[in-house]
Scaffold this active site. Structure first.
Site, short mmCIF file in Angstrom:
data_model
loop_
_atom_site.label_atom_id
_atom_site.label_comp_id
_atom_site.label_asym_id
_atom_site.label_seq_id
_atom_site.Cartn_x
_atom_site.Cartn_y
_atom_site.Cartn_z
N HIS A 122 -3.98 -115.94 42.50
CA HIS A 122 -4.07 -114.50 42.25
C HIS A 122 -3.88 -113.82 43.60
CE1 HIS A 122 -6.99 -114.84 38.49
NE2 HIS A 122 -5.73 -115.38 38.40
N ASN A 135 -12.00 -120.14 35.70
CA ASN A 135 -12.08 -119.29 37.13
C ASN A 135 -13.17 -119.42 37.62
OD1 ASN A 135 -9.58 -118.24 37.44
ND2 ASN A 135 -9.65 -116.91 35.58
N ARG A 161 -19.85 -111.63 33.29
CA ARG A 161 -18.58 -111.00 33.77
C ARG A 161 -19.21 -109.57 33.85
NH1 ARG A 161 -12.69 -111.43 31.38
NH2 ARG A 161 -11.76 -109.77 32.51
N TYR A 175 -2.01 -109.47 40.93
CA TYR A 175 -3.39 -109.37 41.44
C TYR A 175 -3.80 -108.77 42.86
CZ TYR A 175 -5.93 -111.55 37.66
OH TYR A 175 -6.31 -111.87 36.37
N ARG A 179 -13.45 -104.24 32.27
CA ARG A 179 -12.68 -105.07 31.46
C ARG A 179 -13.39 -105.90 30.58
NH1 ARG A 179 -8.50 -105.91 28.44
NH2 ARG A 179 -7.96 -107.96 28.22
N CYS A 183 -3.12 -121.45 37.02
CA CYS A 183 -3.22 -120.22 36.62
C CYS A 183 -2.12 -119.79 35.74
CB CYS A 183 -3.34 -119.50 37.94
SG CYS A 183 -3.22 -117.66 37.37
N ASP A 184 -2.34 -118.76 34.91
CA ASP A 184 -1.34 -118.74 33.81
C ASP A 184 -0.57 -117.35 34.29
OD1 ASP A 184 -2.89 -116.71 33.27
OD2 ASP A 184 -3.55 -117.32 31.14
P1 NAD Z 1 -15.17 -117.48 26.92
O1 NAD Z 1 -16.75 -117.07 27.19
O2 NAD Z 1 -14.92 -116.92 25.46
O3 NAD Z 1 -15.43 -118.95 26.82
C1 NAD Z 1 -16.10 -119.79 27.67
C2 NAD Z 1 -16.92 -121.13 27.07
O4 NAD Z 1 -17.19 -121.95 27.82
C3 NAD Z 1 -18.10 -120.34 26.38
O5 NAD Z 1 -18.16 -121.01 24.93
C4 NAD Z 1 -19.17 -121.01 26.98
O6 NAD Z 1 -20.28 -121.57 26.23
C5 NAD Z 1 -18.59 -122.44 27.62
N1 NAD Z 1 -19.35 -123.05 28.82
C6 NAD Z 1 -19.76 -122.42 29.92
N2 NAD Z 1 -20.46 -123.25 30.64
C7 NAD Z 1 -20.00 -124.42 30.30
C8 NAD Z 1 -20.16 -125.95 30.55
N3 NAD Z 1 -20.98 -125.96 31.87
N4 NAD Z 1 -19.88 -126.67 29.88
C9 NAD Z 1 -19.09 -126.46 28.68
N5 NAD Z 1 -18.88 -125.51 28.36
C10 NAD Z 1 -19.50 -124.25 28.87
O7 NAD Z 1 -14.36 -117.29 27.95
P2 NAD Z 1 -12.73 -116.94 27.90
O8 NAD Z 1 -12.67 -115.47 28.07
O9 NAD Z 1 -12.28 -117.46 26.67
O10 NAD Z 1 -12.25 -117.40 29.37
C11 NAD Z 1 -12.41 -118.86 29.55
C12 NAD Z 1 -12.41 -119.29 30.85
O11 NAD Z 1 -10.95 -119.44 31.26
C13 NAD Z 1 -12.79 -118.27 32.07
O12 NAD Z 1 -13.15 -119.19 33.10
C14 NAD Z 1 -11.77 -117.72 32.31
O13 NAD Z 1 -11.66 -117.07 33.57
C15 NAD Z 1 -10.60 -118.71 32.25
N6 NAD Z 1 -9.02 -118.30 32.11
C16 NAD Z 1 -8.42 -118.72 33.32
C17 NAD Z 1 -6.75 -118.23 33.39
C18 NAD Z 1 -6.22 -118.87 34.64
O14 NAD Z 1 -5.10 -118.06 34.80
N7 NAD Z 1 -6.92 -119.73 35.11
C19 NAD Z 1 -6.47 -117.67 32.47
C20 NAD Z 1 -7.32 -117.21 31.26
C21 NAD Z 1 -8.65 -117.60 31.20
C1 G6P Z 2 -4.87 -113.66 33.87
C2 G6P Z 2 -5.25 -114.48 35.01
C3 G6P Z 2 -6.59 -115.44 34.34
C4 G6P Z 2 -7.78 -114.31 34.03
C5 G6P Z 2 -7.05 -113.41 32.84
C6 G6P Z 2 -8.14 -112.32 32.35
O1 G6P Z 2 -4.18 -114.44 32.47
O2 G6P Z 2 -4.25 -115.50 35.28
O3 G6P Z 2 -6.79 -115.90 35.39
O4 G6P Z 2 -8.52 -115.13 33.60
O5 G6P Z 2 -5.67 -112.68 33.12
O6 G6P Z 2 -7.86 -111.84 31.53
P1 G6P Z 2 -8.87 -110.94 30.46
O7 G6P Z 2 -8.08 -110.55 29.31
O8 G6P Z 2 -9.99 -111.75 30.17
O9 G6P Z 2 -9.25 -109.85 31.40
MN MN Z 3 -5.28 -116.94 36.70
#
Ligand code: NAD
Ligand code: G6P
Ligand code: MN
Length: 441
Positions: free
Chosen positions: A200, A147, A93, A264, A284, A169-170
């Site tokens: 987004h 994501n 990232r 976004y 970030r 998405c949250d």
């Molecule tokens: P993080 O790195 O703390 O956790 C991700 C985990 O996924 C890690 O433990 C990693 O080992 C694991 N991982 C990676 N590839 C994998 C695979 N192929 N199979 C199983 N596990 C695997 O990340 P985070 O900051 O906690 O965020 C997690 C995800 O959630 C990110 O993609 C983030 O963008 C997403 N997210 C999305 C939204 C949304 O609105 N859609 C909101 C918040 C977070």
């Molecule tokens: C929002 C978005 C997520 C994104 C997150 C990033 O909640 O909806 O898609 O992953 O923000 O937050 P962060 O704290 O990791 O920058």
């Molecule tokens: Mn999102």
């Protein structure tokens, strides 16, 4: 009453403890038999897994808990997968954010070249989890936060068209909580919203209360001056950089005062301002590693050391509530109205059928039923067509291993000034992503 078995994929995610806590809190309306964590990186998952084991044993001993890196163990006999994986972890990232910034282009997790780079890593990981689920629990639903949701959704639409995956998405939910607070309401669920766009990348066109009273004038008066910068208990978006984003929504709002925008959009409409205010050495990703990651893993380690979770907690909030609400809607056929990422199929009548759009849906046991949106104006339509093309080209590039398609995707992104800048960024991203991307030819 039936009890549900849930596997959280990306067990080592910083969001896992919040979701486990929320599942415990909500177990009176969504009964849980078993929670399993699954991750492909044992060392990352272990502290979270051990801490959750202690916490659940103390607070909800009736819930069976385990964590594993073995797919068969993880996915056999389950009803739902809650997925939030991050392929490449925060280290990648950081590069997604820093490489474009070198060229004065937006450096962001899901928007611009960094988002496309992340997409090229995520598609394979998400398909892998989905395929495991279908192999071991063919009737389960996968609720996917991983994501960049827009690109992941386009990839699963094309490559797994019949799979039971819902991409979510949250951000709209988090913003609706703030809106409710601005409007003096107890809960965002008192609002009935109309919204359309891409992930987004969207706009609220109408917000009323349950009696049909128009709440937009009062909301707009606030957004016009302050964006969404209202002090609330939004733990997830509490950093100063998020507060700046909330404030900047006022400048995005100014471009179309008939709607209120998703935060976004600033990356596409005010890209120069965003770059000007970015720190090229500390993005970030660095902020998250220094805050959320340290806090979550610090608490997990403290619980393990003490052998008890007594006095410890993790943040929950909109992110965790939303996924539990969605699981409930599917499990109990509630027909709750939720914003989800679904194929357009005519919902926006002057937009491509095969674009993945974010729109209100009624959710029941058969899945989401999208609501009709009607026609959208030229400004939004133009922006969305460009962005959908970028997302489609990225998925093309992944499927065809095509350098050309990826170069086109970056060039077409509204965040990138020219084909030559796109090429420089792309070539650096390819170097950085050797381990993760298909080899582009
Ligand atoms: P993080 O790195 O703390 O956790 C991700 C985990 O996924 C890690 O433990 C990693 O080992 C694991 N991982 C990676 N590839 C994998 C695979 N192929 N199979 C199983 N596990 C695997 O990340 P985070 O900051 O906690 O965020 C997690 C995800 O959630 C990110 O993609 C983030 O963008 C997403 N997210 C999305 C939204 C949304 O609105 N859609 C909101 C918040 C977070
Ligand atoms: C929002 C978005 C997520 C994104 C997150 C990033 O909640 O909806 O898609 O992953 O923000 O937050 P962060 O704290 O990791 O920058
Ligand atoms: Mn999102």
């Amino acid at each position: 009453m039936k009890k549900f078995n849930i596997t959280i994929a990306g067990g080592g995610s910083t969001y896992t403890p919040g979701i486990v806590l929320m599942l415990m809190e909500e177990s009176y309306r969504f009964p849980i038999g078993e929670i399993r964590l699954y991750d492909n990186l044992a060392s990352r998952q272990e502290p979270i897994g051990e801490a959750m084991k202690i916490l659940l044993k103390e607070r909800h001993p009736e819930i069976t808990f385990s964590y594993t890196t073995d797919p068969e163990e993880a996915f056999t006999g389950i009803d739902f997968v809650f997925a939030h994986i991050r392929v490449g972890l925060y280290a990648m990232r950081e590069l997604d954010e820093k490489i474009p910034l070198k060229y004065n282009v937006v450096g962001q997790e899901t928007c611009g070249p960094g988002g496309l780079a992340y997409g090229m890593r995520s598609i394979g990981g998400v398909l892998e989890v989905l395929d495991y689920m279908e192999k071991y629990s063919p009737n389960a639903w996968m609720l996917n936060y991983s994501n960049p949701a827009a690109i992941v959704a386009e990839a699963t639409r094309r490559l797994r068209p019949n799979s039971k995956i819902i991409n979510i998405c949250d951000m709209p939910v988090a913003l609706e909580n703030i809106m409710a607070n601005i409007l003096g309401l107890e809960s965002r669920k008192e609002m009935i919203v109309r919204y359309y766009g891409l992930n987004h990348f969207g706009w609220w066109t109408s917000i009323t209360d349950k009696n049909g009273k128009d709440l937009m004038p009062e909301l707009k008066a606030f957004v016009k001056e302050k964006g969404y910068a209202k002090e609330t208990e939004d733990y997830q978006h509490r950093a100063q950089s998020w507060k700046d984003t909330y404030l900047m929504a006022k400048d995005v709002y100014a471009l179309d005062p008939s709607t209120v925008p998703n935060t976004y959009l600033k990356y596409y409409l005010l890209q120069d301002e965003v770059v000007k205010h970015s720190n090229k050495e500390y993005t970030r990703a660095n902020e998250v590693m220094d805050s959320r990651e340290k806090e979550v893993f610090g608490t997990a380690r403290a619980i393990i050391e003490k052998g008890s979770a007594d006095g410890y907690t993790f943040a929950t909030g909109a992110h965790a509530t939303f996924i539990v609400d969605l699981a409930c809607a599917l499990a109990f056929n509630t027909k709750e109205r939720m914003l989800l990422i679904v194929p357009n199929n005519g919902a926006i009548s002057n937009f491509d059928d095969d674009a993945m759009v974010e729109i209100p849906c009624l959710v029941g046991s058969e899945g989401p039923e999208p609501l009709s949106i009607g026609t959208i104006p030229t400004f939004q339509k133009g922006l969305m067509e460009q962005q959908v093309a970028v997302e489609k080209l990225t998925v093309d590039a992944w499927m065809e291993h095509s350098y050309l398609k990826m170069h086109q995707a970056l060039t077409l992104s509204k965040t990138v000034p020219s084909a030559s800048v796109a090429k420089k960024i792309l070539d650096e991203l390819i170097e950085a992503n050797r381990e993760y991307w298909p080899e582009l030819k």
